[in-house]
Design a protein around this motif. Structure first.
Motif, PDB file in Angstrom:
ATOM      1  N   UNK A 136       0.967  -1.076  -0.029  1.00  0.00           N
ATOM      2  CA  UNK A 136       0.096  -0.056   0.090  1.00  0.00           C
ATOM      3  C   UNK A 136       0.893   1.222  -0.078  1.00  0.00           C
ATOM      4  N   UNK A 137       0.311   2.376  -0.413  1.00  0.00           N
ATOM      5  CA  UNK A 137       0.993   3.683  -0.287  1.00  0.00           C
ATOM      6  C   UNK A 137       0.199   4.590   0.750  1.00  0.00           C
ATOM      7  N   UNK A 138       1.082   4.896   1.663  1.00  0.00           N
ATOM      8  CA  UNK A 138       0.566   5.686   2.818  1.00  0.00           C
ATOM      9  C   UNK A 138       0.694   7.244   2.578  1.00  0.00           C
TER      10      UNK A 138
ATOM     11  N   UNK B   3       9.458   8.667   7.612  1.00  0.00           N
ATOM     12  CA  UNK B   3       9.831   8.663   9.191  1.00  0.00           C
ATOM     13  C   UNK B   3       8.740   8.465  10.186  1.00  0.00           C
ATOM     14  N   UNK B   4       7.398   9.099   9.710  1.00  0.00           N
ATOM     15  CA  UNK B   4       6.249   8.490  10.227  1.00  0.00           C
ATOM     16  C   UNK B   4       5.721   7.077  10.105  1.00  0.00           C
ATOM     17  N   UNK B   5       6.122   6.771   8.746  1.00  0.00           N
ATOM     18  CA  UNK B   5       5.367   5.379   8.681  1.00  0.00           C
ATOM     19  C   UNK B   5       6.254   4.641   9.456  1.00  0.00           C
ATOM     20  N   UNK B   6       7.600   4.167   9.549  1.00  0.00           N
ATOM     21  CA  UNK B   6       8.213   3.334  10.233  1.00  0.00           C
ATOM     22  C   UNK B   6       7.473   2.958  11.587  1.00  0.00           C
ATOM     23  N   UNK B   7       7.315   3.616  12.663  1.00  0.00           N
ATOM     24  CA  UNK B   7       6.674   3.551  13.785  1.00  0.00           C
ATOM     25  C   UNK B   7       5.117   2.913  13.687  1.00  0.00           C
TER      26      UNK B   7
ATOM     27  N   UNK C 219      15.044   3.539   2.459  1.00  0.00           N
ATOM     28  CA  UNK C 219      14.433   2.106   2.103  1.00  0.00           C
ATOM     29  C   UNK C 219      14.939   1.282   3.545  1.00  0.00           C
ATOM     30  N   UNK C 220      13.809   0.693   4.396  1.00  0.00           N
ATOM     31  CA  UNK C 220      14.070  -0.192   5.304  1.00  0.00           C
ATOM     32  C   UNK C 220      13.492  -1.503   5.396  1.00  0.00           C
ATOM     33  N   UNK C 221      13.988  -2.660   5.766  1.00  0.00           N
ATOM     34  CA  UNK C 221      13.680  -3.851   5.851  1.00  0.00           C
ATOM     35  C   UNK C 221      13.384  -4.228   6.957  1.00  0.00           C
ATOM     36  N   UNK C 222      12.231  -4.337   7.557  1.00  0.00           N
ATOM     37  CA  UNK C 222      12.135  -4.846   8.932  1.00  0.00           C
ATOM     38  C   UNK C 222      11.584  -6.144   8.928  1.00  0.00           C
ATOM     39  N   UNK C 223      12.335  -7.110   9.737  1.00  0.00           N
ATOM     40  CA  UNK C 223      12.280  -8.587   9.817  1.00  0.00           C
ATOM     41  C   UNK C 223      11.263  -8.893  11.025  1.00  0.00           C
TER      42      UNK C 223
ATOM     43  N   UNK D 290       9.400   6.436  -2.845  1.00  0.00           N
ATOM     44  CA  UNK D 290       9.259   6.211  -4.300  1.00  0.00           C
ATOM     45  C   UNK D 290       8.392   7.325  -4.965  1.00  0.00           C
ATOM     46  N   UNK D 291       8.913   8.164  -5.818  1.00  0.00           N
ATOM     47  CA  UNK D 291       8.316   9.548  -6.333  1.00  0.00           C
ATOM     48  C   UNK D 291       7.582  10.366  -5.267  1.00  0.00           C
ATOM     49  N   UNK D 292       8.104  10.477  -4.361  1.00  0.00           N
ATOM     50  CA  UNK D 292       7.457  11.243  -3.158  1.00  0.00           C
ATOM     51  C   UNK D 292       6.676  10.868  -2.464  1.00  0.00           C
ATOM     52  N   UNK D 293       6.193   9.321  -2.443  1.00  0.00           N
ATOM     53  CA  UNK D 293       5.213   8.658  -1.779  1.00  0.00           C
ATOM     54  C   UNK D 293       5.931   7.587  -0.771  1.00  0.00           C
ATOM     55  N   UNK D 294       5.257   7.266   0.241  1.00  0.00           N
ATOM     56  CA  UNK D 294       5.912   6.259   1.037  1.00  0.00           C
ATOM     57  C   UNK D 294       5.048   4.839   1.000  1.00  0.00           C
TER      58      UNK D 294
END
Length: 132
Positions: free
Chosen positions: A10-12, A17-21, A55-59, A89-93
């Motif tokens: 999905x795109x948020x 920075x807000x998306x990760x938590x 870009x972050x990978x969460x296990x 990507x292209x200004x979107x999360x």
């Protein structure tokens, strides 16, 4: 929610920075903990001196499901944990979760199918909750 052959995404309407938590919290609500975090942007800069987008990978791991999978198939650890990625990507999360049914289908063990199905359903709920 878009679905690819091996991921659910999905795109948020939130910054990276807000998306990760938000992602971590949504995973927690479905019984997943984050065992590892790989900051790909930082790693590419440090190891290769290359620029890379955020870009972050969460296990992510659900202990109950992992236990069921590991007791059914010892080598399944090669395919765990469930990876969830967050990137710009292209200004979107974008948030994308591995499709456990696709990933674990290569095992060929019928006892794994119900575990993969439940993991997929939980990750789909995570992605849907983030899209809302």
């Amino acid at each position: 929610m878009n679905r690819h052959d091996y991921g659910i995404r999905t795109t948020l309407n939130a910054s990276y920075e807000e998306a990760i938590p938000k992602v971590t919290d949504a995973l927690k609500k479905e019984g997943f903990g984050v065992l590892t975090e790989i900051n790909v942007k930082e790693t590419m800069k440090k190891k290769l001196d290359k620029e890379f987008p955020k870009y972050i990978i969460l296990g992510a791991c659900n202990p109950q499901l992992a236990y069921q999978a590991l007791t059914s198939e010892t080598e399944i650890g090669l395919l765990l944990p469930c990876n969830v990625i967050v990137y710009e990507k292209e200004g979107k999360t974008v948030v994308s979760a591995q499709d456990p049914e696709a990933a674990l289908s290569i095992v060929g063990n019928d006892n794994i199918a119900p575990v993969a199905k439940e993991a997929k359903e939980r990750l789909e709920r995570v992605i849907r909750s983030l899209a809302a």
